[in-house]
Design a protein around this motif. Sequence first.
Motif, PDB file in Angstrom:
ATOM      1  N   SER A  22      12.592 -10.248  -3.860  1.00 29.27           N
ATOM      2  CA  SER A  22      12.611 -11.169  -2.724  1.00 29.27           C
ATOM      3  C   SER A  22      11.713 -10.709  -1.580  1.00 29.27           C
ATOM      4  N   MET A  23      11.021 -11.683  -1.008  1.00 29.90           N
ATOM      5  CA  MET A  23      10.223 -11.428   0.191  1.00 29.90           C
ATOM      6  C   MET A  23      10.938 -11.997   1.419  1.00 29.90           C
ATOM      7  N   GLU A  24      12.196 -12.384   1.243  1.00 32.63           N
ATOM      8  CA  GLU A  24      12.993 -12.932   2.335  1.00 32.63           C
ATOM      9  C   GLU A  24      13.309 -11.839   3.350  1.00 32.63           C
ATOM     10  N   TYR A  25      14.001 -12.231   4.393  1.00 34.28           N
ATOM     11  CA  TYR A  25      14.392 -11.320   5.476  1.00 34.28           C
ATOM     12  C   TYR A  25      15.061 -10.057   4.932  1.00 34.28           C
ATOM     13  N   VAL A  26      14.785  -8.939   5.588  1.00 37.90           N
ATOM     14  CA  VAL A  26      15.401  -7.669   5.224  1.00 37.90           C
ATOM     15  C   VAL A  26      15.891  -6.981   6.495  1.00 37.90           C
ATOM     16  N   ASP A  27      17.032  -6.308   6.395  1.00 38.76           N
ATOM     17  CA  ASP A  27      17.503  -5.493   7.515  1.00 38.76           C
ATOM     18  C   ASP A  27      16.617  -4.253   7.592  1.00 38.76           C
ATOM     19  N   LEU A  28      16.013  -4.038   8.752  1.00 37.71           N
ATOM     20  CA  LEU A  28      15.104  -2.902   8.909  1.00 37.71           C
ATOM     21  C   LEU A  28      15.884  -1.606   9.042  1.00 37.71           C
TER      22      LEU A  28
ATOM     23  N   ALA B 190       8.897   0.996   9.751  1.00 32.18           N
ATOM     24  CA  ALA B 190       9.626   1.116   8.487  1.00 32.18           C
ATOM     25  C   ALA B 190       9.804  -0.193   7.726  1.00 32.18           C
ATOM     26  N   ILE B 191       8.864  -1.109   7.848  1.00 33.68           N
ATOM     27  CA  ILE B 191       8.978  -2.376   7.115  1.00 33.68           C
ATOM     28  C   ILE B 191       8.856  -2.129   5.610  1.00 33.68           C
ATOM     29  N   LEU B 192       7.843  -1.412   5.176  1.00 32.26           N
ATOM     30  CA  LEU B 192       7.654  -1.151   3.753  1.00 32.26           C
ATOM     31  C   LEU B 192       8.831  -0.356   3.191  1.00 32.26           C
ATOM     32  N   LYS B 193       9.298   0.634   3.923  1.00 30.74           N
ATOM     33  CA  LYS B 193      10.452   1.423   3.492  1.00 30.74           C
ATOM     34  C   LYS B 193      11.683   0.518   3.336  1.00 30.74           C
ATOM     35  N   SER B 194      11.888  -0.373   4.281  1.00 35.23           N
ATOM     36  CA  SER B 194      13.034  -1.283   4.247  1.00 35.23           C
ATOM     37  C   SER B 194      12.978  -2.211   3.043  1.00 35.23           C
ATOM     38  N   TYR B 195      11.803  -2.776   2.800  1.00 36.96           N
ATOM     39  CA  TYR B 195      11.664  -3.680   1.656  1.00 36.96           C
ATOM     40  C   TYR B 195      11.806  -2.932   0.331  1.00 36.96           C
ATOM     41  N   CYS B 196      11.238  -1.732   0.233  1.00 33.75           N
ATOM     42  CA  CYS B 196      11.377  -0.943  -1.002  1.00 33.75           C
ATOM     43  C   CYS B 196      12.846  -0.704  -1.327  1.00 33.75           C
ATOM     44  N   PHE B 197      13.601  -0.350  -0.321  1.00 33.43           N
ATOM     45  CA  PHE B 197      15.031  -0.100  -0.524  1.00 33.43           C
ATOM     46  C   PHE B 197      15.736  -1.366  -1.005  1.00 33.43           C
TER      47      PHE B 197
END
Length: 192
Positions: free
Chosen positions: A56-62, A139-146
């Motif tokens: 998903s590329m939807e919203y993520v909690d940072l 930490a956007i990439l880190k957040s999405y990876c998780f």
Amino acid sequence: MANDDLELFLQEMADVKPLKADVLTDVNGEHAPTLAQLARRKAAELEPEYDANYLSMEYVDLVAPDEVLAYKKDGVQEGVYKNLRLGKYQVDATLMLLGKNLTEARRALFEFVADCHLRGIRTLLVHHGMGRDSKPHPAILKSYCFKWLQQIPEVLACHSAQKIHGSSAATYVLLQKNSEQKRENRERHQKR
């Protein structure tokens, strides 16, 4: 009787005139597509036929740049998770996502995990960076990876790496056995 019906029909249709245009238009514009509908139509026309990547590329909690990432599926033994967390398993494959945008990182992570699982590689290391210097949001990439790692069915657990492997800028990933490994395991433990 059929001739009478035809004559009656032709009499009724005698004063009918054909339409000048083949296309019917809505005079008051009530049924015209909205801008949003037009945008969705254009996006659908540009989309590829099928994208197997379900991440998903939807919203993520940072998450914070130095936050420790920890995830474990139900059924994973505590001892196994502890060994992963402490970096006691040999890292068999590494993915470097630094410098990639989200779309590139999503594709790379999806393909990397699928390839490793297919090849029977169980312990991975993903370098996503901490995003400390990212603007406007760290930490956007880190957040999405998780988030993505938790969406992949083959991922049993993941945890931020030990200092020697990148600390909060990297994550250990433990994959489940592939079908061949499961078959070999059953045969090995089968009572004969």
